[in-house]
Design an enzyme around this catalytic site. Sequence first.
Site, PDB file in Angstrom:
ATOM      1  N   LYS A   1     -12.837   6.323  -4.329  1.00 26.77           N
ATOM      2  CA  LYS A   1     -11.722   6.944  -3.627  1.00 26.77           C
ATOM      3  C   LYS A   1     -10.932   5.954  -2.781  1.00 26.77           C
ATOM      4  CE  LYS A   1     -14.829   9.994  -2.636  1.00 26.77           C
ATOM      5  NZ  LYS A   1     -15.592   9.857  -3.901  1.00 26.77           N
TER       6      LYS A   1
ATOM      7  N   SER B   1     -18.761   8.941   4.104  1.00 23.66           N
ATOM      8  CA  SER B   1     -17.472   8.691   3.444  1.00 23.66           C
ATOM      9  C   SER B   1     -16.360   9.538   4.047  1.00 23.66           C
ATOM     10  CB  SER B   1     -17.586   8.987   1.948  1.00 23.66           C
ATOM     11  OG  SER B   1     -17.942  10.343   1.735  1.00 23.66           O
TER      12      SER B   1
ATOM     13  N   ASN C   1     -22.151  16.516  -6.738  1.00 16.73           N
ATOM     14  CA  ASN C   1     -21.637  15.561  -7.726  1.00 16.73           C
ATOM     15  C   ASN C   1     -20.408  16.104  -8.460  1.00 16.73           C
ATOM     16  OD1 ASN C   1     -23.761  13.990  -6.969  1.00 16.73           O
ATOM     17  ND2 ASN C   1     -24.885  14.132  -8.893  1.00 16.73           N
TER      18      ASN C   1
ATOM     19  N   THR D   1      17.455 -17.047 -19.007  1.00 14.68           N
ATOM     20  CA  THR D   1      16.137 -17.312 -19.562  1.00 14.68           C
ATOM     21  C   THR D   1      15.659 -18.594 -18.899  1.00 14.68           C
ATOM     22  OG1 THR D   1      16.960 -18.641 -21.429  1.00 14.68           O
ATOM     23  CG2 THR D   1      16.706 -16.267 -21.801  1.00 14.68           C
ATOM     24  N   HIS D   2      14.377 -18.665 -18.597  1.00 10.39           N
ATOM     25  CA  HIS D   2      13.813 -19.822 -17.880  1.00 10.39           C
ATOM     26  C   HIS D   2      14.516 -20.034 -16.535  1.00 10.39           C
ATOM     27  CE1 HIS D   2      11.738 -20.911 -21.615  1.00 10.39           C
ATOM     28  NE2 HIS D   2      12.897 -20.693 -22.229  1.00 10.39           N
TER      29      HIS D   2
ATOM     30  N   LYS E   1      19.720 -15.728  10.263  1.00  5.34           N
ATOM     31  CA  LYS E   1      18.895 -15.253   9.152  1.00  5.34           C
ATOM     32  C   LYS E   1      19.013 -13.750   8.918  1.00  5.34           C
ATOM     33  CE  LYS E   1      16.158 -17.251   7.106  1.00  5.34           C
ATOM     34  NZ  LYS E   1      14.789 -17.543   7.539  1.00  5.34           N
TER      35      LYS E   1
ATOM     36  N   SER F   1      15.311 -13.279  12.145  1.00  4.53           N
ATOM     37  CA  SER F   1      14.362 -14.301  12.582  1.00  4.53           C
ATOM     38  C   SER F   1      14.276 -14.290  14.102  1.00  4.53           C
ATOM     39  CB  SER F   1      14.822 -15.682  12.093  1.00  4.53           C
ATOM     40  OG  SER F   1      14.126 -16.712  12.764  1.00  4.53           O
TER      41      SER F   1
ATOM     42  N   TYR G   1     -24.538  10.093 -12.136  1.00  2.00           N
ATOM     43  CA  TYR G   1     -23.925   9.712 -10.865  1.00  2.00           C
ATOM     44  C   TYR G   1     -24.765   8.644 -10.157  1.00  2.00           C
ATOM     45  CZ  TYR G   1     -21.924   9.825  -6.218  1.00  2.00           C
ATOM     46  OH  TYR G   1     -21.331   9.453  -5.026  1.00  2.00           O
TER      47      TYR G   1
ATOM     48  N   GLU H   1       9.864  -8.839  -0.136  1.00  2.00           N
ATOM     49  CA  GLU H   1       8.742  -9.774  -0.033  1.00  2.00           C
ATOM     50  C   GLU H   1       7.420  -9.041   0.160  1.00  2.00           C
ATOM     51  OE1 GLU H   1      11.346 -13.469   1.863  1.00  2.00           O
ATOM     52  OE2 GLU H   1       9.974 -12.342   3.144  1.00  2.00           O
TER      53      GLU H   1
ATOM     54  N   GLN I   1     -19.054   6.213  -4.842  1.00  2.00           N
ATOM     55  CA  GLN I   1     -18.379   6.613  -3.617  1.00  2.00           C
ATOM     56  C   GLN I   1     -17.212   5.671  -3.306  1.00  2.00           C
ATOM     57  OE1 GLN I   1     -20.637   8.237  -0.183  1.00  2.00           O
ATOM     58  NE2 GLN I   1     -19.863   6.456   0.933  1.00  2.00           N
TER      59      GLN I   1
END
Length: 464
Positions: A324, A22, A109, A154-155, A282, A276, A316, A289, A321
Amino acid sequence: MNLWDARFKKEADQRLNDFNSSISIDHLMVTQDIKGSMAHAAMLAKQGIISKADGAAIAQGLEAIQRDIESGALLIDPSAEDIHMFMEQELTKRIGDAGKRLHTARSRNDQVALDTRMYCSDEVRTVCDKLQELLTVLCEKAQEHTETIMPGYTHLQRAQPITFAHHLMAYAEMFLRDLQRLQEAQKRIRTLPLGSGALAATTYPIDREFVKEQLHFDSISMNSLDGVSDRDFCIEIASDLSMVMMHLSRFAEEVILWCSWEFKFMELDDAFATGSSIMPQKKNPDVAELIRGKTGRVYGDLQTLLTMMKGLPLAYNKDMQEDKEAVFDALHTVQLCLTTFTPMLKSAAIRKDNMRNAAARGFINATDCADYLTKKGMAFRDAYRVLGRLVSYAQEQEKTLETLTLDEYKSFSDQFEEDIYGAISLETCVKQRKVIGGPAPEIVAAHIEHVKAIQKEMDADEID
């Protein structure tokens, strides 16, 4: 050679070592491993479990290793099983038998559990600092736009007039809750597991309170089985971070919409936009995004942790492992997103005129027009029906509520008078909403100061 292979007669297959290793992820905890080991060694020497001379040699050796790692004089061996084994072997190589005594009254551990908690605590603090920076930018930006009128939705349909400051402060509330959750989580993260041993504590007369104070932990785990097998704190962190990303993603989506030609409420600074390869006109909101996309990644980290833990018996298990990589990835991803999103927002140009023009269309003052009638004594439901017919008529005539004549108003209700035009102006609609939580400029200004005060209080608590 592995430190654990004394019981075995046959050397481990290299494929096992590679799979079992690890070091590629837990090398990140080297500073925490050194701090934890120094506190443990100091406690062992204080308790007379090892000699004071050995305790001093261990401390000096660990300090030297820390300096060499920071300077680049010592490189972490990528073939080591984990950072804990690497550190112990390097220490023993430098100071001899005293290094072998460091692991007295300690298991890998509880050592791993300690290092993970310390690293997570440090990284959560970094996330909190970055959330504070974002909150500061939100408040600063909001102060500039307490009277910048825009349509509320709204919506995704224009609904009622608000201000841009009011909109921003909605996100301030979200990120403030995120900050509070993470700071509250710190109390559970900073629970000392060291002293739990492999699963059944130790027969040595250790002083866990001393280690707790040395490492500035808040509490001590009260059950050794739970001490080594608890990963609730990782799941809680990932859950809290998932909500941070959810809020960032919602905000990012709005930035993407606002930057489009269809809205043009915002323009990103050139330093935080891309172009772009084929379309020269662009200007793409790639930062927003990517944040929207990385949200799924953090959600996946949370799901990884939940799935990993759901069927594990005490105590354990090697499955753990995997904790992390998931929680560290979530922490680092959120930090990266906040590091980029905050200056992007701070440097963005706000197109007030476009916001105001959008608010002027879409009959978003219709509710206020209905309220005008109710204040004249008409029941709200009756006023609602009058406005429904009035809006339909205005649409047919290609007019707005502001451009209808008083005679046209009166054809729907004789309650309308000349003061209707003042009542439905967008400025009036916003300024009259003075209730706590409303968009009136003075209410939003007070909200901004309220958030600033909470930030200062949280900073003070963090210092304490």
